[in-house]
Design an enzyme around this catalytic site. Structure first.
Site, PDB file in Angstrom:
ATOM      1  N   TRP A   1      45.679  45.891  40.988  1.00 59.85           N
ATOM      2  CA  TRP A   1      46.142  44.524  40.016  1.00 59.85           C
ATOM      3  C   TRP A   1      47.796  44.383  39.975  1.00 59.85           C
ATOM      4  CZ3 TRP A   1      44.339  40.411  37.957  1.00 59.85           C
ATOM      5  CH2 TRP A   1      45.411  39.930  36.760  1.00 59.85           C
TER       6      TRP A   1
ATOM      7  N   TYR B   1      54.063  43.497  31.647  1.00 59.23           N
ATOM      8  CA  TYR B   1      52.445  42.560  31.318  1.00 59.23           C
ATOM      9  C   TYR B   1      51.505  43.236  30.690  1.00 59.23           C
ATOM     10  CZ  TYR B   1      47.773  41.669  32.686  1.00 59.23           C
ATOM     11  OH  TYR B   1      46.007  40.693  33.092  1.00 59.23           O
TER      12      TYR B   1
ATOM     13  N   GLU C   1      41.053  37.955  38.554  1.00 61.83           N
ATOM     14  CA  GLU C   1      39.946  39.746  38.049  1.00 61.83           C
ATOM     15  C   GLU C   1      38.865  39.583  39.960  1.00 61.83           C
ATOM     16  OE1 GLU C   1      40.073  42.047  36.531  1.00 61.83           O
ATOM     17  OE2 GLU C   1      41.288  41.059  35.205  1.00 61.83           O
TER      18      GLU C   1
END
Length: 193
Positions: free
Chosen positions: A51, A21, A43
């Site tokens: 995350w 990522y 988010e």
């Protein structure tokens, strides 16, 4: 420093999914309505979580939320909320699910004003951070505060200034890669130096 000789932030240095990522997607420009709506939604779901958790669940999120089509999600009913609360593949948080639906509706309402992309990107700062160490990377800025306030004024929720700063980093609006990172300047928006 990773075993391949490239320097990455601690959050992207070990896990192969996070590394991919970081190397391919994070910090690259996202300008489509659907892409920005998805990023804002993820988010919001990330708030209070890692995350890595969200990234691992991203395929399930995309399936559960109709690939983050604002038109489809804006039409969700209470029955859809219950369906989502029973989906073990996503983060099952009523407030965050509600925020995703609310933000889809707010996204649609922005179309008459130039759209979500124009609004978000109108908050791009004149300059970007130039961090030499990870401690030099801010977690919010005057622009992320202004973006947060503007979005809230347009009906968005779960869009605080720290969350919006993370969004700005993720979509390449700012470049917080370290100055000696192999990723610095790869967005094409900011120079490497």
């Amino acid at each position: 420093m990773c075993e391949d000789g490239l320097s990455r932030p601690p959050w992207a240095a070990v896990d192969p999914l996070l590394r991919a990522y970081y190397d391919i997607e994070w910090g690259m420009p996202v300008r489509t309505e659907q892409g920005l709506y998805e990023r804002i939604s993820l988010e919001a779901f990330q708030a209070g979580l890692s995350w890595a958790t969200i990234l691992r669940k991203r395929p399930a999120f995309r399936e559960a939320f109709d690939n983050f089509s604002p038109d489809k999600v804006a039409a969700y009913t209470d029955a859809d909320t219950e369906r989502l609360l029973n989906n073990a593949g996503i983060v099952r948080n009523r407030q965050k699910i509600h925020a995703t639906v609310t933000n889809a509706r707010a996204t649609l309402s922005l179309r008459d004003e130039g759209g979500l992309s124009a609004l978000v990107w109108s908050h791009q700062p004149a300059d970007t951070p130039r961090p030499r160490t990870f401690d030099d990377i801010p977690t919010r800025s005057a622009e992320s505060l202004a973006l947060s306030k503007t979005l809230r004024g347009k009906g968005f929720v779960f869009v605080g200034p720290t969350t919006m700063y993370a969004l700005m980093e993720a979509i390449g609006m700012i470049d917080t890669h370290l100055l000696d990172s192999h990723r610095r300047g790869t967005s094409g928006i900011w120079p490497a130096a």
